[in-house]
Design an enzyme around this catalytic site. Sequence first.
Site, PDB file in Angstrom:
ATOM      1  N   ARG A 260       4.226   1.766  12.413  1.00  0.00           N
ATOM      2  CA  ARG A 260       4.843   1.430  11.120  1.00  0.00           C
ATOM      3  C   ARG A 260       5.812   2.533  10.700  1.00  0.00           C
ATOM      4  O   ARG A 260       5.498   3.714  10.798  1.00  0.00           O
ATOM      5  CB  ARG A 260       3.742   1.242  10.069  1.00  0.00           C
ATOM      6  CG  ARG A 260       2.799   0.114  10.485  1.00  0.00           C
ATOM      7  CD  ARG A 260       1.741  -0.185   9.478  1.00  0.00           C
ATOM      8  NE  ARG A 260       0.876  -1.247  10.001  1.00  0.00           N
ATOM      9  CZ  ARG A 260      -0.131  -1.801   9.350  1.00  0.00           C
ATOM     10  NH1 ARG A 260      -0.412  -1.398   8.114  1.00  0.00           N
ATOM     11  NH2 ARG A 260      -0.844  -2.750   9.890  1.00  0.00           N
ATOM     12  N   ARG A 275      -1.607   7.618   5.948  1.00  0.00           N
ATOM     13  CA  ARG A 275      -0.444   6.772   6.212  1.00  0.00           C
ATOM     14  C   ARG A 275       0.361   7.410   7.330  1.00  0.00           C
ATOM     15  O   ARG A 275       1.021   8.426   7.120  1.00  0.00           O
ATOM     16  CB  ARG A 275       0.405   6.617   4.955  1.00  0.00           C
ATOM     17  CG  ARG A 275       1.410   5.476   5.016  1.00  0.00           C
ATOM     18  CD  ARG A 275       2.155   5.290   3.705  1.00  0.00           C
ATOM     19  NE  ARG A 275       1.277   4.940   2.587  1.00  0.00           N
ATOM     20  CZ  ARG A 275       0.767   3.724   2.386  1.00  0.00           C
ATOM     21  NH1 ARG A 275       1.066   2.748   3.204  1.00  0.00           N
ATOM     22  NH2 ARG A 275      -0.025   3.494   1.355  1.00  0.00           N
ATOM     23  N   GLU A 350      -7.878   2.127   0.744  1.00  0.00           N
ATOM     24  CA  GLU A 350      -7.975   0.887   1.502  1.00  0.00           C
ATOM     25  C   GLU A 350      -8.263   1.163   2.981  1.00  0.00           C
ATOM     26  O   GLU A 350      -7.569   1.940   3.628  1.00  0.00           O
ATOM     27  CB  GLU A 350      -6.659   0.114   1.368  1.00  0.00           C
ATOM     28  CG  GLU A 350      -6.665  -1.220   2.086  1.00  0.00           C
ATOM     29  CD  GLU A 350      -5.319  -1.945   2.008  1.00  0.00           C
ATOM     30  OE1 GLU A 350      -4.550  -1.665   1.063  1.00  0.00           O
ATOM     31  OE2 GLU A 350      -5.048  -2.760   2.904  1.00  0.00           O
ATOM     32  N   SER A 353      -8.512  -5.115   5.286  1.00  0.00           N
ATOM     33  CA  SER A 353      -7.862  -6.155   4.520  1.00  0.00           C
ATOM     34  C   SER A 353      -8.081  -7.446   5.288  1.00  0.00           C
ATOM     35  O   SER A 353      -7.877  -7.485   6.496  1.00  0.00           O
ATOM     36  CB  SER A 353      -6.384  -5.827   4.437  1.00  0.00           C
ATOM     37  OG  SER A 353      -5.700  -6.880   3.821  1.00  0.00           O
ATOM     38  N   ARG A 391      -7.909   5.517   9.374  1.00  0.00           N
ATOM     39  CA  ARG A 391      -8.474   5.559   8.025  1.00  0.00           C
ATOM     40  C   ARG A 391      -9.995   5.667   8.065  1.00  0.00           C
ATOM     41  O   ARG A 391     -10.601   6.284   7.188  1.00  0.00           O
ATOM     42  CB  ARG A 391      -8.031   4.339   7.220  1.00  0.00           C
ATOM     43  CG  ARG A 391      -6.559   4.457   6.865  1.00  0.00           C
ATOM     44  CD  ARG A 391      -6.150   3.566   5.735  1.00  0.00           C
ATOM     45  NE  ARG A 391      -4.722   3.720   5.476  1.00  0.00           N
ATOM     46  CZ  ARG A 391      -4.030   2.980   4.622  1.00  0.00           C
ATOM     47  NH1 ARG A 391      -4.634   2.013   3.947  1.00  0.00           N
ATOM     48  NH2 ARG A 391      -2.745   3.205   4.448  1.00  0.00           N
TER      49      ARG A 391
END
Length: 427
Positions: A260, A275, A350, A353, A391
Amino acid sequence: MIDLRILQQQKAQIQQNIDNRFMNVSVDTVIALQEQRSTLIQEVDALRKQRNDNAKKMKSRLSTEERTALIEEGKQLKRDIADKEELLRRVESSYLTEAKRIPNFAHPDAPVGKEDKDNLEIRTWGTVPSFSFTAKDHVEIGQDLDLIDFDTAAKVSGAKFYYLKNAAVLLELALERYALDILRTHGFTLTITPDIAKEEVLEGIGFNPRGTESNIYALEGTGTCLVGTAEITLGGYHADTIFSTDQLPIRMAGLSHCFRKEAGAAGQYSKGLYRVHQFSKVEMFVYALPEDSDRIHEELLGIEEEIFQGLQIPYRIVDTCTGDLGAPAYRKFDIEAWMPGRGDGGAWGEVTSTSNCTDYQARRLQVRFKDDQGAIHYVHLLNGTAIAVSRAIVAILENFQQEDGSITIPAALQPYMGMDRITRESR
RNA sequence: GGAGAGGUGUCCGAGUGGUCGAAGGAGGCGGUCUUGAAAACCGUUGAAUCGCAAGAUUCCGGGGGUUCGAAUCCCCCCUUCUCCGCCA
């Protein structure tokens, strides 16, 4: 993409949904283009019919004059068709470009709101740890125990990359294996997917492969991209397929790297591993009958909880609000793990998801099923994170840190890790 | 990377520029026959788009082109197989 045949009848409802999601699309514009397109198709079809009829007349024996006249007529038709087709192409293209921007419908229970603070907390699990010492964040822990090296990665690859070192390598592999083993017991077909996919597949899933705002790395001159999630490759897996009802649901799990760009994402809430440009993830993906999708969505959430409960990490679940859903999702649940090093004195972050995208992606990808009456419908597609490794590592390092600086390993991971504690010495 | 051979409907497989949405098998479905089944026989069996409908248009790996007309001829690309080279 939503079903464009219902645009006119459900215009108000669709526009309301767009507004609830704080998106800027005009249904009226799409409808106007749709009408233009329809007219042009009828005109083109009529001309094509004339061309076909003209050609058929020449199958039999004809006088030279008759044949010459017909050929002349055919030539004229050919020019007319080409002109009209060009016009149709242009209208069709802007019609689709605009129509694709219309988001999926939202579940009636999804909270209406603009941004993540409007998400609705559904429940929490576990106890947020309280430390008798000053808790460190994972960046500091990673440095102290020589587990994560951001500085060298910045030199070699750039910002937001990292080397995992020593026991952190084992931790990554342990998490992957732990998650995959759980998914196997739930009937998922395990895969390791390609890390590259074609742009058309990206678009089918609802990602934007191009443009400055895109989070996706495009591979120049190849028509392909680095995947941001295995959702892309798992969704593309059965593109252009018509299933029979007894083949569904299909549960697939995919381990892949995720890439990403994360342009502009900075600040203390994005620091360290939270991130990054590249991480590993085990993703769940399900092809389901429409009537089963809500139930399977709950199932996916249940599996995510099983995974994090097994890791003994406290978390909460939020029902994502309309403005934060993303275009393809009908409903989305996130698990936010407690991260003691996040923010000021710890915060939820988070870690998973799961989305029910109903038929929105299936329509673009042409994934369908034939019901018992022989009618064809789009399947519902669902996805969910089993483990986003980077994460999960943040959560483990920060929650299981000890006063002496060591990290205890959750019991469920110990068999995969081959150790019950990471210390400065045993790293 | 080089050379050669392919890619046609659910599958196998034929296809002369016009009569091809496409022969012929197999499979599926329906029927006849049978106590039942098998066999045999008869029928049927792709999708998308536009249209209230009738119906029309489009689709033979993908994209261009030639032609009044293309599954069929030409070009580019993708992909599969065989051989050679290279390589973990």
